[in-house]
Design a protein around this motif. Structure first.
Motif, mmCIF file in Angstrom:
data_model
loop_
_atom_site.group_PDB
_atom_site.id
_atom_site.type_symbol
_atom_site.label_atom_id
_atom_site.label_comp_id
_atom_site.label_asym_id
_atom_site.label_seq_id
_atom_site.Cartn_x
_atom_site.Cartn_y
_atom_site.Cartn_z
ATOM 1 N N ILE A 96 38.642 -6.330 4.941
ATOM 2 C CA ILE A 96 38.544 -4.871 5.013
ATOM 3 C C ILE A 96 37.574 -4.352 3.956
ATOM 4 C CG2 ILE A 96 39.866 -2.728 4.688
ATOM 5 C CD1 ILE A 96 42.220 -4.257 6.066
ATOM 6 N N ALA A 97 37.568 -4.978 2.774
ATOM 7 C CA ALA A 97 36.616 -4.591 1.727
ATOM 8 C C ALA A 97 35.178 -4.805 2.189
ATOM 9 C CB ALA A 97 36.886 -5.390 0.454
ATOM 10 N N LEU A 98 34.935 -5.881 2.933
ATOM 11 C CA LEU A 98 33.607 -6.158 3.462
ATOM 12 C C LEU A 98 33.176 -5.057 4.433
ATOM 13 C CD1 LEU A 98 31.119 -7.961 4.008
ATOM 14 C CD2 LEU A 98 32.511 -9.211 5.679
ATOM 15 N N ALA A 99 34.050 -4.713 5.366
ATOM 16 C CA ALA A 99 33.742 -3.643 6.320
ATOM 17 C C ALA A 99 33.546 -2.314 5.590
ATOM 18 C CB ALA A 99 34.863 -3.519 7.354
ATOM 19 N N TYR A 100 34.358 -2.079 4.578
ATOM 20 C CA TYR A 100 34.268 -0.852 3.786
ATOM 21 C C TYR A 100 32.924 -0.787 3.061
ATOM 22 C CZ TYR A 100 35.555 2.809 0.452
ATOM 23 O OH TYR A 100 35.596 3.967 -0.283
ATOM 24 N N ALA A 101 32.523 -1.894 2.438
ATOM 25 C CA ALA A 101 31.275 -1.936 1.670
ATOM 26 C C ALA A 101 30.057 -1.729 2.565
ATOM 27 C CB ALA A 101 31.165 -3.258 0.921
ATOM 28 N N LEU A 102 30.135 -2.186 3.803
ATOM 29 C CA LEU A 102 29.040 -1.975 4.745
ATOM 30 C C LEU A 102 28.973 -0.518 5.199
ATOM 31 C CD1 LEU A 102 29.434 -5.238 6.847
ATOM 32 C CD2 LEU A 102 27.408 -4.611 5.501
ATOM 33 N N GLU A 107 28.434 3.738 -2.517
ATOM 34 C CA GLU A 107 29.492 4.007 -3.487
ATOM 35 C C GLU A 107 29.930 2.749 -4.252
ATOM 36 O OE1 GLU A 107 32.813 6.204 -1.942
ATOM 37 O OE2 GLU A 107 31.544 7.528 -0.730
ATOM 38 N N ILE A 108 29.645 1.581 -3.688
ATOM 39 C CA ILE A 108 30.132 0.329 -4.269
ATOM 40 C C ILE A 108 29.159 -0.181 -5.325
ATOM 41 C CG2 ILE A 108 30.830 -2.051 -3.806
ATOM 42 C CD1 ILE A 108 32.721 -0.220 -2.487
ATOM 43 N N ASP A 109 29.670 -0.380 -6.535
ATOM 44 C CA ASP A 109 28.862 -0.931 -7.621
ATOM 45 C C ASP A 109 28.748 -2.449 -7.460
ATOM 46 O OD1 ASP A 109 27.416 -1.137 -9.952
ATOM 47 O OD2 ASP A 109 29.188 -1.194 -11.238
ATOM 48 N N LYS A 110 29.902 -3.119 -7.408
ATOM 49 C CA LYS A 110 29.947 -4.569 -7.173
ATOM 50 C C LYS A 110 31.116 -4.885 -6.247
ATOM 51 C CE LYS A 110 27.701 -5.867 -11.505
ATOM 52 N NZ LYS A 110 27.776 -6.653 -12.753
ATOM 53 N N ASN A 205 22.921 -6.984 5.074
ATOM 54 C CA ASN A 205 22.744 -5.578 4.701
ATOM 55 C C ASN A 205 23.448 -5.198 3.401
ATOM 56 O OD1 ASN A 205 21.297 -5.137 7.088
ATOM 57 N ND2 ASN A 205 23.154 -4.703 8.239
ATOM 58 N N LEU A 206 24.258 -6.104 2.842
ATOM 59 C CA LEU A 206 24.933 -5.794 1.578
ATOM 60 C C LEU A 206 23.894 -5.720 0.465
ATOM 61 C CD1 LEU A 206 28.040 -8.166 1.881
ATOM 62 C CD2 LEU A 206 28.074 -5.661 2.036
#
Length: 263
Positions: A96-102, A107-110, A205-206
């Motif tokens: 879910i974090a992966l989908a969120y980061a995409l 907003e995601i720093d690391k 794309n990350l």
């Protein structure tokens, strides 16, 4: 604390001070999976997913969809006052974090993914996985959470956890038994790997730095970690020796060391 998003109450715990790190647990777990983790210079924000821990467990499946989960998570993080933060996810939480980061890459720093999949790929594989998860969901509803716990803890992916101290094993077991069968079933049907989109082709794309952590004995997710590393130069794959699928419980010191070096 509890924060309400669209009539759903989410349970949150906050530990430490410093830069924010959002921590997302795995399937049938809750915020207490992270209780052995302390990270200097970081404020750890532990969130119970919908249908887990002390968060609401609605009967309606519409709240368990990936789209709704990611939207609610973003709203919740903003209500906490964070616009820039790092994110850590274990297993289902990592997926879910992966989908969120995409979705919210700005907003995601690391990003840290622990033993996490990019989703099942290929029509036949996805169909088989979805069928297996649907059958498991039906079995959980029929047989109850105690049956599920016995089934789940005996999966080969958790073999290495049988060497853990009895109090740690008991803690994992107690967290699983706090669940409701229908909520676990809804989660499997709506966001299990068979339903979750295959994100393999989107890993490129990350744009943020990414750490992928796997355990030495977890052959499946060591391979997945190698895939991640090949798919994007921003990703570093770290394998922790002497552990399996759940590295943050099996060797919390090595896990925190890997996090600290990366962050």
């Amino acid at each position: 604390m509890f924060i309400e998003i669209e009539n759903i109450r989410y349970h949150i715990q906050i530990k430490g001070e410093g830069k924010p790190l959002i921590c997302l647990h795995g399937f049938s777990e809750n915020v207490n999976t992270w209780k052995l983790i302390k990270l200097d210079g970081y404020q750890l924000i532990f969130i119970d997913f919908i249908g887990h821990g002390k968060s609401d467990k609605p009967l309606s499946r519409k709240y368990y969809s990936l789209k709704v989960m990611i939207k609610h998570l973003n709203n919740l993080i903003h209500k906490l006052g964070f616009n820039k933060y790092s994110m850590l996810g274990y297993s289902m939480g990592g997926r879910i974090a992966l989908a969120y980061a995409l979705t919210y890459s700005n907003e995601i720093d690391k990003l840290i993914l622990e033993s996490a999949s990019y989703g099942e790929c290929g029509f036949i594989n996805r169909l088989k996985r979805r069928k297996n998860e649907l059958n498991l969901a039906k079995d959980i509803r029929k047989n109850g959470v105690e049956w599920f716990n016995e089934y789940w803890e005996n999966l080969s992916i958790f073999d290495s956890q049988r060497k853990l101290p009895e109090d740690i094993i008991d803690g994992i077991r107690k967290r699983r038994l706090l669940n409701e069968g229908y909520a676990l079933s809804n989660t499997l049907i709506c966001t299990g790997q068979g339903k979750f989109p295959c994100l393999k082709n989107k890993i490129v794309n990350l744009s943020m730095p990414v750490l992928y952590i796997s355990g030495e004995y977890d052959k499946k997710y060591k391979k997945v970690g190698n895939d991640f590393e090949k798919l994007n130069l921003n990703i570093n794959h770290k394998t922790i020796n002497g552990v399996g699928h759940n590295t943050h419980i099996e060797d919390p010191n090595a896990f925190v060391k890997a996090l600290s070096e990366f962050l």
